[in-house]
Design an enzyme around this catalytic site. Structure first.
Site, mmCIF file in Angstrom:
data_model
loop_
_atom_site.group_PDB
_atom_site.id
_atom_site.type_symbol
_atom_site.label_atom_id
_atom_site.label_comp_id
_atom_site.label_asym_id
_atom_site.label_seq_id
_atom_site.Cartn_x
_atom_site.Cartn_y
_atom_site.Cartn_z
ATOM 1 N N MET A 56 0.831 -1.317 -0.011
ATOM 2 C CA MET A 56 0.085 -0.075 0.052
ATOM 3 C C MET A 56 0.895 1.190 0.028
ATOM 4 O O MET A 56 0.325 2.489 -0.165
ATOM 5 C CB MET A 56 -0.858 0.057 1.252
ATOM 6 C CG MET A 56 -1.984 -1.297 1.146
ATOM 7 S SD MET A 56 -3.040 -0.767 2.536
ATOM 8 C CE MET A 56 -3.014 -2.497 3.254
ATOM 9 N N LEU A 64 -1.468 4.234 0.304
ATOM 10 C CA LEU A 64 -3.026 4.322 -0.024
ATOM 11 C C LEU A 64 -3.656 3.248 0.845
ATOM 12 O O LEU A 64 -3.464 1.989 0.335
ATOM 13 C CB LEU A 64 -3.336 4.242 -1.356
ATOM 14 C CG LEU A 64 -4.632 4.371 -1.931
ATOM 15 C CD1 LEU A 64 -5.312 5.486 -1.490
ATOM 16 C CD2 LEU A 64 -4.758 4.246 -3.503
ATOM 17 N N ALA A 65 -4.185 3.396 1.987
ATOM 18 C CA ALA A 65 -4.538 2.337 2.626
ATOM 19 C C ALA A 65 -5.911 1.985 2.367
ATOM 20 O O ALA A 65 -6.888 2.752 2.272
ATOM 21 C CB ALA A 65 -4.586 3.004 4.341
ATOM 22 N N HIS A 66 -6.225 0.530 2.289
ATOM 23 C CA HIS A 66 -7.473 0.252 1.973
ATOM 24 C C HIS A 66 -7.517 -1.167 2.014
ATOM 25 O O HIS A 66 -6.712 -2.026 2.341
ATOM 26 C CB HIS A 66 -7.750 0.417 0.544
ATOM 27 C CG HIS A 66 -6.732 -0.331 -0.458
ATOM 28 N ND1 HIS A 66 -5.116 0.149 -0.582
ATOM 29 C CD2 HIS A 66 -6.649 -1.358 -1.260
ATOM 30 C CE1 HIS A 66 -4.893 -0.844 -1.512
ATOM 31 N NE2 HIS A 66 -5.346 -1.431 -1.859
ATOM 32 N N ALA A 67 -8.985 -1.752 2.073
ATOM 33 C CA ALA A 67 -9.274 -3.149 2.398
ATOM 34 C C ALA A 67 -10.260 -3.309 1.246
ATOM 35 O O ALA A 67 -10.939 -2.664 0.601
ATOM 36 C CB ALA A 67 -9.529 -3.651 3.687
#
Length: 150
Positions: A56, A64-67
């Site tokens: 990320m 770019l933090a995401h799940a």
């Protein structure tokens, strides 16, 4: 539109964090407090970092933090934080990190226009540096508005 997702309530500047996990939690807390995500979403991001590594960290100094949407996204949203002191996330090429953008997408399509606008912003070194070094949310919002065009 990018400026629909990143408003003054979803931006925090010059935050002091102890480590990468604290930095992720700071970004997700904004979305938790706005009822955009559940605590599960925050945990999924952290677990992804632990199990998959620092993928990320998308560019020098930027996370770019995401799940996955099914991990607890309630509505399409985004937060942006800058760190007072850069933090290592374990990326050999792109550490240390100073900018964390948390993206919560509800599906695989609805966020694409805003993400495209964000990428255009991140590719402009001058505008990116203004955001990273911003002292006020207005400075950040002025840049975001520049890229929020149809």
């Amino acid at each position: 539109m990018l400026n629909d997702l990143l408003n003054k309530d979803r931006i925090m500047l010059n935050i002091v964090c102890e480590n990468w996990e604290d930095a992720i939690k700071t970004g997700t807390k904004i979305l938790l407090n706005d009822n955009c995500i559940t605590k599960n979403y925050e945990e999924a991001i952290i677990n992804n970092f632990k199990s998959l590594g620092p993928y990320m960290v998308i560019a020098p100094g930027i996370v770019l933090a995401h799940a996955r949407p099914e991990n607890g996204v309630k509505k399409l949203s985004m937060s942006l934080i800058t760190l007072k002191n850069p933090i290592n996330f374990g990326s050999e090429l792109n550490d240390p990190v100073k900018l964390i953008i948390t993206l919560a997408a509800i599906d695989s399509k609805t966020h694409l226009e805003a993400l495209s606008q964000l990428i255009n912003l991140l590719m402009n070194t001058n505008d990116l540096n203004i955001i990273i070094n911003a002292k006020s949310k207005e400075e950040v919002l002025n840049i975001i508005n520049k890229y929020s065009i149809t």
